[in-house]
Motif scaffolding. Sequence first.
Motif, PDB file in Angstrom:
ATOM      1  N   ARG A  29       0.992  -1.233  -0.010  1.00  0.00           N
ATOM      2  CA  ARG A  29      -0.003   0.034  -0.091  1.00  0.00           C
ATOM      3  C   ARG A  29       0.718   1.309   0.076  1.00  0.00           C
ATOM      4  NH1 ARG A  29      -0.637   4.243   2.460  1.00  0.00           N
ATOM      5  NH2 ARG A  29       0.774   3.484   3.798  1.00  0.00           N
ATOM      6  N   CYS A  30       0.427   2.270  -0.843  1.00  0.00           N
ATOM      7  CA  CYS A  30       1.000   3.562  -0.868  1.00  0.00           C
ATOM      8  C   CYS A  30      -0.058   4.495  -0.957  1.00  0.00           C
ATOM      9  CB  CYS A  30       2.198   3.698  -1.491  1.00  0.00           C
ATOM     10  SG  CYS A  30       2.004   3.743  -3.369  1.00  0.00           S
ATOM     11  N   SER A  31       0.347   5.777  -0.557  1.00  0.00           N
ATOM     12  CA  SER A  31      -0.641   6.997  -0.980  1.00  0.00           C
ATOM     13  C   SER A  31      -0.816   7.009  -2.270  1.00  0.00           C
ATOM     14  CB  SER A  31      -0.359   8.189  -0.124  1.00  0.00           C
ATOM     15  OG  SER A  31      -0.635   7.902   1.440  1.00  0.00           O
ATOM     16  N   ARG A  63      -2.617   9.916  -4.927  1.00  0.00           N
ATOM     17  CA  ARG A  63      -3.037  11.258  -4.997  1.00  0.00           C
ATOM     18  C   ARG A  63      -3.677  11.733  -6.335  1.00  0.00           C
ATOM     19  NH1 ARG A  63       1.415  11.197  -1.508  1.00  0.00           N
ATOM     20  NH2 ARG A  63       0.690  11.598   0.618  1.00  0.00           N
ATOM     21  N   TYR A  78      -3.802  20.617   2.072  1.00  0.00           N
ATOM     22  CA  TYR A  78      -3.196  19.401   1.696  1.00  0.00           C
ATOM     23  C   TYR A  78      -4.114  18.281   1.096  1.00  0.00           C
ATOM     24  CZ  TYR A  78       0.304  21.921   4.422  1.00  0.00           C
ATOM     25  OH  TYR A  78       1.159  22.796   4.808  1.00  0.00           O
ATOM     26  N   PRO A 103      -5.644  15.417  -3.418  1.00  0.00           N
ATOM     27  CA  PRO A 103      -6.280  14.239  -3.587  1.00  0.00           C
ATOM     28  C   PRO A 103      -7.521  14.317  -4.231  1.00  0.00           C
ATOM     29  CG  PRO A 103      -4.642  13.865  -2.066  1.00  0.00           C
ATOM     30  CD  PRO A 103      -4.573  15.446  -2.214  1.00  0.00           C
ATOM     31  N   CYS A 118      -5.775   7.908  -0.294  1.00  0.00           N
ATOM     32  CA  CYS A 118      -4.952   9.060   0.633  1.00  0.00           C
ATOM     33  C   CYS A 118      -5.760   9.523   1.864  1.00  0.00           C
ATOM     34  CB  CYS A 118      -4.534  10.036  -0.404  1.00  0.00           C
ATOM     35  SG  CYS A 118      -3.035  10.930   0.493  1.00  0.00           S
ATOM     36  N   TRP A 119      -5.212   9.337   2.792  1.00  0.00           N
ATOM     37  CA  TRP A 119      -5.775   9.886   4.285  1.00  0.00           C
ATOM     38  C   TRP A 119      -5.314  11.276   4.232  1.00  0.00           C
ATOM     39  CZ3 TRP A 119      -4.281   6.505   9.209  1.00  0.00           C
ATOM     40  CH2 TRP A 119      -4.839   7.136  10.283  1.00  0.00           C
ATOM     41  N   LEU A 120      -6.368  12.045   4.491  1.00  0.00           N
ATOM     42  CA  LEU A 120      -6.147  13.666   4.482  1.00  0.00           C
ATOM     43  C   LEU A 120      -6.313  14.228   5.797  1.00  0.00           C
ATOM     44  CD1 LEU A 120      -8.072  14.121   1.367  1.00  0.00           C
ATOM     45  CD2 LEU A 120      -5.533  13.945   1.372  1.00  0.00           C
ATOM     46  N   GLY A 121      -5.492  14.404   6.652  1.00  0.00           N
ATOM     47  CA  GLY A 121      -5.548  14.939   7.788  1.00  0.00           C
ATOM     48  C   GLY A 121      -6.559  16.038   8.239  1.00  0.00           C
ATOM     49  N   SER A 158       4.547   5.657  -4.898  1.00  0.00           N
ATOM     50  CA  SER A 158       5.995   5.140  -4.401  1.00  0.00           C
ATOM     51  C   SER A 158       5.712   4.118  -3.235  1.00  0.00           C
ATOM     52  CB  SER A 158       6.754   6.020  -4.317  1.00  0.00           C
ATOM     53  OG  SER A 158       6.540   6.805  -3.445  1.00  0.00           O
ATOM     54  N   LYS A 191       7.319   2.522  -0.196  1.00  0.00           N
ATOM     55  CA  LYS A 191       8.455   3.072   0.496  1.00  0.00           C
ATOM     56  C   LYS A 191       8.966   1.847   1.387  1.00  0.00           C
ATOM     57  CE  LYS A 191       6.266   7.231   0.443  1.00  0.00           C
ATOM     58  NZ  LYS A 191       4.960   6.605  -0.379  1.00  0.00           N
ATOM     59  N   LYS A 237      10.099   1.146   4.701  1.00  0.00           N
ATOM     60  CA  LYS A 237      10.028   1.830   5.923  1.00  0.00           C
ATOM     61  C   LYS A 237      10.759   0.829   7.228  1.00  0.00           C
ATOM     62  CE  LYS A 237       5.731   4.158   4.648  1.00  0.00           C
ATOM     63  NZ  LYS A 237       4.707   4.155   4.911  1.00  0.00           N
TER      64      LYS A 237
HETATM   65  C1  LIG Z   1      -2.778  11.109  10.087  1.00  0.00           C
HETATM   66  C2  LIG Z   1      -2.497  11.414   8.544  1.00  0.00           C
HETATM   67  C3  LIG Z   1      -2.697  12.505   7.883  1.00  0.00           C
HETATM   68  C4  LIG Z   1      -2.292  12.721   6.495  1.00  0.00           C
HETATM   69  N1  LIG Z   1      -2.499  13.833   5.854  1.00  0.00           N
HETATM   70  C5  LIG Z   1      -2.291  13.794   4.578  1.00  0.00           C
HETATM   71  C6  LIG Z   1      -2.632  14.840   3.707  1.00  0.00           C
HETATM   72  O1  LIG Z   1      -3.373  16.031   4.200  1.00  0.00           O
HETATM   73  N2  LIG Z   1      -2.438  15.077   2.542  1.00  0.00           N
HETATM   74  C7  LIG Z   1      -1.747  14.216   1.906  1.00  0.00           C
HETATM   75  O2  LIG Z   1      -1.553  14.116   0.689  1.00  0.00           O
HETATM   76  N3  LIG Z   1      -1.335  12.903   2.425  1.00  0.00           N
HETATM   77  C8  LIG Z   1      -1.450  12.832   3.895  1.00  0.00           C
HETATM   78  N4  LIG Z   1      -1.407  11.702   4.534  1.00  0.00           N
HETATM   79  C9  LIG Z   1      -0.687  10.871   3.797  1.00  0.00           C
HETATM   80  C10 LIG Z   1       0.966  10.582   4.170  1.00  0.00           C
HETATM   81  O3  LIG Z   1       1.659  11.715   3.557  1.00  0.00           O
HETATM   82  C11 LIG Z   1       1.493   9.438   3.879  1.00  0.00           C
HETATM   83  O4  LIG Z   1       0.916   8.467   4.453  1.00  0.00           O
HETATM   84  C12 LIG Z   1       3.146   9.083   4.346  1.00  0.00           C
HETATM   85  O5  LIG Z   1       3.691  10.240   3.433  1.00  0.00           O
HETATM   86  C13 LIG Z   1       3.587   7.956   3.796  1.00  0.00           C
HETATM   87  O6  LIG Z   1       3.373   7.566   2.621  1.00  0.00           O
HETATM   88  P1  LIG Z   1       2.572   6.414   2.092  1.00  0.00           P
HETATM   89  O7  LIG Z   1       1.185   6.367   2.551  1.00  0.00           O
HETATM   90  O8  LIG Z   1       2.913   6.241   0.616  1.00  0.00           O
HETATM   91  O9  LIG Z   1       3.196   5.172   2.857  1.00  0.00           O
HETATM   92  C14 LIG Z   1      -1.687  11.495   5.834  1.00  0.00           C
HETATM   93  C15 LIG Z   1      -1.221  10.428   6.462  1.00  0.00           C
HETATM   94  C16 LIG Z   1      -1.925  10.269   8.008  1.00  0.00           C
HETATM   95  C17 LIG Z   1      -1.460   8.911   8.572  1.00  0.00           C
END
Ligand SMILES: Cc1cc2nc3c(=O)[nH]c(=O)nc-3n(C[C@H](O)[C@H](O)[C@H](O)COP(=O)(O)O)c2cc1C
Length: 164
Positions: free
Chosen positions: A7-9, A11, A62, A65, A111-114, A151, A153, A155
Amino acid sequence: MDPILDRCSIRQFKDQKLTEEEIQALLRAGFSAPSARNLQPWVFVVIEDPAKIQALRDFSPYAGPLETAPLAILICADQNHNPSLDYCQQDCAAATENILIQAKAMGLGSCWLGGYPNLDRIEKIRDLIDLPSSLMPLWVLAIGHPGEEGSIKNKWNDKKIIRL
Ligand SMILES: Cc1cc2nc3c(=O)[nH]c(=O)nc-3n(C[C@H](O)[C@H](O)[C@H](O)COP(=O)(O)O)c2cc1C
């Protein structure tokens, strides 16, 4: 493909809606999460209306996505089920990760958006989506068919392991 390790984010998404079966599978994964005292203090707001998703795009700088996502899921903490927001957050984070992994297992991107604890973002979400005061909007998931590779990663970090 391992849905946890790979899994990776994502966007950028393709212009392709999810089926009702796909949405239900994502929600089932969320509902399957563990929660403190099994209180299940979550509510999932499923947003498919493109206009509503675009309006939500501005809840955070942010949240880019959401520009191409065909599905947004707003994760809310239900404080009627557990008044402790600290516990709600842990439970909702577990549900969220389940949804992200299920999405990957189904060939979808996410993608998780905080949001929480940034109160400005919470206020913007509340302005856009009518929620009872017992529901705290925590964060938003952008989900869809991947429009980019993303991508993966590595970790793994030996320094973050303590063995006793
Ligand atoms: C609590 C939390 C908030 C995040 N907020 C954002 C966000 O606002 N925008 C975004 O593009 N990605 C966001 N992410 C995704 C992270 O940037 C991403 O999980 C991290 O860079 C690791 O990359 P990966 O998900 O590809 O493993 C968030 C992730 C978490 C867990």
